[in-house]
Every structure is written in structure tokens, then in C-alpha cells.
Design a protein around this motif. Sequence first.
Motif, mmCIF file in Angstrom:
data_model
loop_
_atom_site.group_PDB
_atom_site.id
_atom_site.type_symbol
_atom_site.label_atom_id
_atom_site.label_comp_id
_atom_site.label_asym_id
_atom_site.label_seq_id
_atom_site.Cartn_x
_atom_site.Cartn_y
_atom_site.Cartn_z
ATOM 1 N N ALA A 35 0.833 -1.216 0.000
ATOM 2 C CA ALA A 35 0.000 0.000 0.000
ATOM 3 C C ALA A 35 0.861 1.256 0.000
ATOM 4 C CB ALA A 35 -0.927 0.000 1.208
ATOM 5 N N LEU A 36 1.965 1.201 0.781
ATOM 6 C CA LEU A 36 2.870 2.340 0.821
ATOM 7 C C LEU A 36 3.535 2.571 -0.527
ATOM 8 C CD1 LEU A 36 4.255 4.548 2.443
ATOM 9 C CD2 LEU A 36 5.989 2.868 3.141
ATOM 10 N N GLU A 42 1.565 6.811 -6.741
ATOM 11 C CA GLU A 42 0.507 7.773 -7.073
ATOM 12 C C GLU A 42 0.970 9.205 -6.810
ATOM 13 O OE1 GLU A 42 -2.928 6.681 -4.891
ATOM 14 O OE2 GLU A 42 -3.332 4.862 -6.079
ATOM 15 N N ALA A 43 1.697 9.372 -5.719
ATOM 16 C CA ALA A 43 2.213 10.708 -5.407
ATOM 17 C C ALA A 43 3.202 11.175 -6.463
ATOM 18 C CB ALA A 43 2.863 10.711 -4.023
ATOM 19 N N GLU A 44 4.057 10.258 -6.904
ATOM 20 C CA GLU A 44 5.015 10.595 -7.951
ATOM 21 C C GLU A 44 4.312 10.950 -9.241
ATOM 22 O OE1 GLU A 44 8.493 11.465 -9.841
ATOM 23 O OE2 GLU A 44 8.140 11.141 -7.692
ATOM 24 N N HIS A 47 2.745 14.287 -8.864
ATOM 25 C CA HIS A 47 3.782 15.313 -8.955
ATOM 26 C C HIS A 47 4.207 15.531 -10.405
ATOM 27 C CE1 HIS A 47 7.296 17.682 -7.928
ATOM 28 N NE2 HIS A 47 8.018 16.884 -8.714
ATOM 29 N N GLN A 48 4.318 14.446 -11.169
ATOM 30 C CA GLN A 48 4.708 14.565 -12.567
ATOM 31 C C GLN A 48 3.636 15.289 -13.377
ATOM 32 O OE1 GLN A 48 7.773 13.714 -13.786
ATOM 33 N NE2 GLN A 48 7.025 14.859 -15.569
ATOM 34 N N ARG A 49 2.379 14.948 -13.057
ATOM 35 C CA ARG A 49 1.288 15.640 -13.769
ATOM 36 C C ARG A 49 1.313 17.131 -13.451
ATOM 37 N NH1 ARG A 49 -1.677 11.041 -12.190
ATOM 38 N NH2 ARG A 49 -2.679 12.195 -10.492
#
Length: 456
Positions: A35-36, A42-44, A47-49
Motif C-alpha cells: 500500500a505504501l 501515485e504521489a510521484e 507530482h509529474q502531472r
Amino acid sequence: HKRIQGNHAHSPVNQERLVHELEVHQIELEMQNEALANACAEAEAAHQRAADIYDFAPVAYETIDALSAILEINTHRFGGFVSPASLPVFKQFLADVLAGQAHRNCELEIHRARQKGDSIVHVEGISDEKGQECRMVISDITVQRHAEYALREQEQYQRTLLDNFPFLVWLKDDESRFLAVNRPFAAQFGWPLTESLVGKTDFDITSPDLAEAYRADDRAILDSGRSKVVEEWIEDHGRRRWSETFKSPVILNGRVIGTVGFARDITERKEAEQEMRHLAFYDSLTGLPNRRLLIDRLEQSMMLSARNGSYGATMFLDLDNFKRLNDAHGHSTGDALLVLAADRIKACVREMDTASRLGGDEFVVVISELDTDQEAATSRAMLVAEKIRASLSKTYRLTARHEGKADKVIKYHCAASIGVVLFFKHDTSPHDILKRADQAMYQAKEAGRNQIHFGT
């Protein structure tokens, strides 16, 4: 963990339970780890988006400090330099943002290193909480401003064309208020600027009678939707001049919204036409009606006689001894006597009567509405003829001019022989009446000149 004492710690049942608990705990750790990892991915991705949106936005985002050093920038869209011409504006903009910690905006020219020409950008900026950084949104408005410049340039071309047009040009709304005029129009009515006339009406710039006529034309055009060409008076610094004016409706989306007009000065043409008419009907020397107008006036008098049953008279005059004056002192002196004689004849008749010059020293007078009784008409005609004869017999003071000599004032006596005939109704032609009056005049000459003779 519970402490396992004695033989119970080594019992098979307790060992199996411990192994089971450890396996469950391992599975939980693996699930948490997965999960981590998913959360980090997803955070990456987010951030890329965000970075993509920041870098590929259609506007530039930039953070600078008080010294204009770039702290953060999406270099994909903005990486130029402020042009020297815009640098003072940019410095003032930055100082205002950081000093006031408020939203500000400005327009700048920036130079792109790899592109020809400068770009025009709109900059919006706001300070951070400490007043040390300026966060800016920069939009490229080059195309928009160039389009506006092109439009203004086109409007300037049109304005230059209209202002150098030799005609007066104006545009009005449906209430006859001026929306636009060209420079010649403003100058003719004494206004320094074309913009000064916007919102005004004809009543603000010209005489009430002319303004009323213009307003009536506007209303007729708006109601009919049709153009018209008129010849009308237009004031030029208080003096009225003739103008040929084209007036037309302005139609937008099928609806008449106002009028447009073009006017050119035709005063010289009208004066030339008037002069031609005058020359066609009047004697150029004395200003009296000539033979052509005389025939028309005599015809009208005969028609009047036929309507009211009154007698009229025609008098044929010939100046006696006129040739002798011409021979002795020249034609200019003779012309001066003819002008004085014409004035004396005209002063002896009514406004409704006609005094004319046929040519040379011959004059004709037409008297209308003498009387319905022939004898009374004859008596009145004799009184008028005698008045004319006596006036023409008075001494003339003339200036004689001879080449190489000083001007000389002379006194000259010149009588007249007058033939008179009555006419009644329309029983003959004007030419026949003139012929009879001419014959009567010759009989007066044969009788010794300076005489009046009634013909039949």
C-alpha cells in the motif's frame, strides 16, 4: 509477547500458535508495504502531472526575489529577457508588488533569444507573505496586440482617407446625433476637433431653419430606407454656400440604424449657372431684361389682360442723337449714358411692369393692367410715356475718357422718341405688338424727335 514458562513453552500446541501469529503478522507487513509503494507511485505520478501542467502551461509561471533573481520558473514557456524599453516598467511593477503585497499587472516586451522580434506579454504578480518574493503569471499576448495594432492602423488609414477627402462626410444615429465626422466637416462648422461633434446634432452647429431641413431629410431616409441626392444650403463660418449632398441609410442586420452623408461644395457651379441664366435673359450692360425675357413678360401681360379684361401698353424707345455721343467721346462714354438712361426708365415704372433693352440705344417698356376702359388706359399710358420722356430729356453728367488725355466731365443732352401701342386680351402675338410699337416710334422721330406717338 507473553513469557512462556515451564513445560508449556515447548508444547506443540503453543509452538504452532506462535508460528501462525508470525505468519499473519508477516502478511500484514507485506500488505502495508504494498500500500505504501502504491501511495508513493501515485504521489510521484501526481507530482509529474503537476510538473507537466506547470511546464507546459500556455502561460509562464515565475517566482523572483526583490533583485529580480529567478527562484522558480517553468522554463518551457518563458525564458526570455525584458527588453530595454520595458525595463523601467518592469522595475516599477516589481517594486509595487513587493512593497504593497498586493496584486498588480503590467505589459512588457520581452526578447526571445531564438526568435526574431520581441514578444508582448501580460504579467500578473502577487507578493508572498513576507514581501520578498513575487509570483508571476505571464501570458503571451503578442498576436492579440498585433491584431489590435493592425486594426488601429487600418482605422488610421481610413481616418486619413476621410480627412483628406475633398467632401464633407458624416455619420449619424437614428436620432440624428453625430457619431463621426471628417476633418473638413468639423473645420467648415468651426470646430477644432472631429471628436467635439460626437453626440451633437445639427441644431448645435447651424441655423435652426437649416437644421430643421436636415432633420426632415434624415427622418425621410430612415422611414423609407432609400438614398437621396439634394442641392441644399450649408453654412461655412456663417455664410451659406450651395452643396450637392448624398444621403443614405445605414443598414445593419436588416435594420436601419442611422444615416451617412457626403456633401461637396457646388457654389461656383450654381453661381456660374445663375450667371448663364442672367446672361440668357438680361442685358449685360444695363442689367435690364433682354429681348428673350421681354417676349416672355409681354406674353404674360397679354394673358393677364385676357383674364381680367384690362388694357396693357407697349412702349418702344429710341434715344435721339446717341450716335453723336459715341462718335465724339467713345463707346465707354456711350455705355455710361445707356446705363443712366436704363436707371431713369426703370424708375418711371412700377415693379410689376417691365423695362428692357433690345440692344444699341433701343428700349421697350411693357405696362400691365392700365384700365378696363380703353380711353382711360390710353390716358394712363400717355402719362407714363411722358414721365419717361421728361426723365430721359434731363441733362446727363458723364466722364469722358480719351487715351493720352485726362478724364473730362461733360454735360450731355439726349432726348428720346417713344412709340406706344395698347394691347387687349390675347388677340395678337407679342412680335406683332413690338412691330407696331416700333413703327409708332419711327413716326415720333419723323415728327421731330423727342416726341410720343400712339400707334394703332
